[in-house]
Motif scaffolding. Structure first.
Motif, PDB file in Angstrom:
ATOM      1  N   ALA A  11      51.447  67.319  41.893  1.00  0.00           N
ATOM      2  CA  ALA A  11      52.002  68.430  42.664  1.00  0.00           C
ATOM      3  C   ALA A  11      53.493  68.553  42.363  1.00  0.00           C
ATOM      4  CB  ALA A  11      51.793  68.198  44.159  1.00  0.00           C
ATOM      5  N   THR A  12      54.023  69.778  42.420  1.00  0.00           N
ATOM      6  CA  THR A  12      55.447  70.001  42.191  1.00  0.00           C
ATOM      7  C   THR A  12      56.264  69.900  43.473  1.00  0.00           C
ATOM      8  OG1 THR A  12      55.168  72.388  42.428  1.00  0.00           O
ATOM      9  CG2 THR A  12      55.035  71.488  40.192  1.00  0.00           C
ATOM     10  N   ASN A  13      55.604  69.866  44.635  1.00  0.00           N
ATOM     11  CA  ASN A  13      56.283  69.789  45.923  1.00  0.00           C
ATOM     12  C   ASN A  13      56.641  68.338  46.229  1.00  0.00           C
ATOM     13  OD1 ASN A  13      57.055  69.734  48.621  1.00  0.00           O
ATOM     14  ND2 ASN A  13      55.487  71.164  49.273  1.00  0.00           N
ATOM     15  N   ASP A  15      57.323  66.897  48.883  1.00  0.00           N
ATOM     16  CA  ASP A  15      56.733  66.416  50.135  1.00  0.00           C
ATOM     17  C   ASP A  15      55.276  65.996  49.969  1.00  0.00           C
ATOM     18  OD1 ASP A  15      59.124  66.906  51.461  1.00  0.00           O
ATOM     19  OD2 ASP A  15      58.537  68.943  51.995  1.00  0.00           O
ATOM     20  N   SER A  16      54.670  66.308  48.831  1.00  0.00           N
ATOM     21  CA  SER A  16      53.264  65.977  48.592  1.00  0.00           C
ATOM     22  C   SER A  16      53.112  64.511  48.183  1.00  0.00           C
ATOM     23  CB  SER A  16      52.697  66.859  47.479  1.00  0.00           C
ATOM     24  OG  SER A  16      51.430  66.390  47.090  1.00  0.00           O
ATOM     25  N   TYR A  19      53.143  64.058  44.317  1.00  0.00           N
ATOM     26  CA  TYR A  19      54.356  64.385  43.567  1.00  0.00           C
ATOM     27  C   TYR A  19      54.728  63.182  42.699  1.00  0.00           C
ATOM     28  CZ  TYR A  19      59.285  65.548  42.758  1.00  0.00           C
ATOM     29  OH  TYR A  19      60.495  65.829  42.199  1.00  0.00           O
ATOM     30  N   ASP A  41      51.255  75.014  40.824  1.00  0.00           N
ATOM     31  CA  ASP A  41      51.968  74.278  41.862  1.00  0.00           C
ATOM     32  C   ASP A  41      51.363  72.887  42.034  1.00  0.00           C
ATOM     33  OD1 ASP A  41      54.005  74.356  43.970  1.00  0.00           O
ATOM     34  OD2 ASP A  41      52.301  74.180  45.336  1.00  0.00           O
ATOM     35  N   GLU A  42      50.055  72.780  41.829  1.00  0.00           N
ATOM     36  CA  GLU A  42      49.347  71.502  41.959  1.00  0.00           C
ATOM     37  C   GLU A  42      48.032  71.620  41.199  1.00  0.00           C
ATOM     38  OE1 GLU A  42      47.821  68.488  45.531  1.00  0.00           O
ATOM     39  OE2 GLU A  42      48.675  70.416  46.051  1.00  0.00           O
ATOM     40  N   ASN A  63      57.748  77.297  51.489  1.00  0.00           N
ATOM     41  CA  ASN A  63      56.980  76.870  50.321  1.00  0.00           C
ATOM     42  C   ASN A  63      56.315  78.077  49.661  1.00  0.00           C
ATOM     43  OD1 ASN A  63      57.430  74.061  50.808  1.00  0.00           O
ATOM     44  ND2 ASN A  63      55.926  74.168  52.445  1.00  0.00           N
ATOM     45  N   THR A  66      50.257  79.941  47.652  1.00  0.00           N
ATOM     46  CA  THR A  66      49.425  79.586  46.509  1.00  0.00           C
ATOM     47  C   THR A  66      47.983  80.022  46.721  1.00  0.00           C
ATOM     48  OG1 THR A  66      48.905  77.406  47.424  1.00  0.00           O
ATOM     49  CG2 THR A  66      50.818  77.541  45.972  1.00  0.00           C
TER      50      THR A  66
END
Length: 83
Positions: A11-13, A15-16, A19, A41-42, A63, A66
């Motif tokens: 994932a690019t976030n 907070d995930s 990541y 994004d994921e 965010n 998606t």
């Protein structure tokens, strides 16, 4: 430890839990159903899905909005392991 295979799920976030800054810094490209995608994004290879950002729209938490699509996912490192 550097490997030539990107993670099964990424994932690019930040907070995930999926990541991975090291993998993202190396540059991960994704082919979805054989087509290069630049708005992923994921993704999850084993479950066969990607989350694609929809335009520049953001949700109320800031965010990207998606959409989740099912299909064949082929991640690869853009640097081809050189470096």
């Amino acid at each position: 430890m550097t490997t030539d295979t990107p993670p099964d799920r990424l994932a690019t976030n930040p907070d995930s839990p999926h990541y991975d800054e090291a993998a993202l810094a190396r540059g991960v490209g994704v082919r979805f159903k054989g087509v290069e995608k630049n708005n992923v994004d994921e993704y999850c290879v084993s479950e066969g899905w990607v989350r694609l950002a929809v335009g520049k729209t953001l949700d109320r938490k800031g965010n990207p909005v998606t959409v989740k699509l099912q299909g064949e996912v082929e991640p690869y490192f853009r640097d081809d392991g050189q470096g």
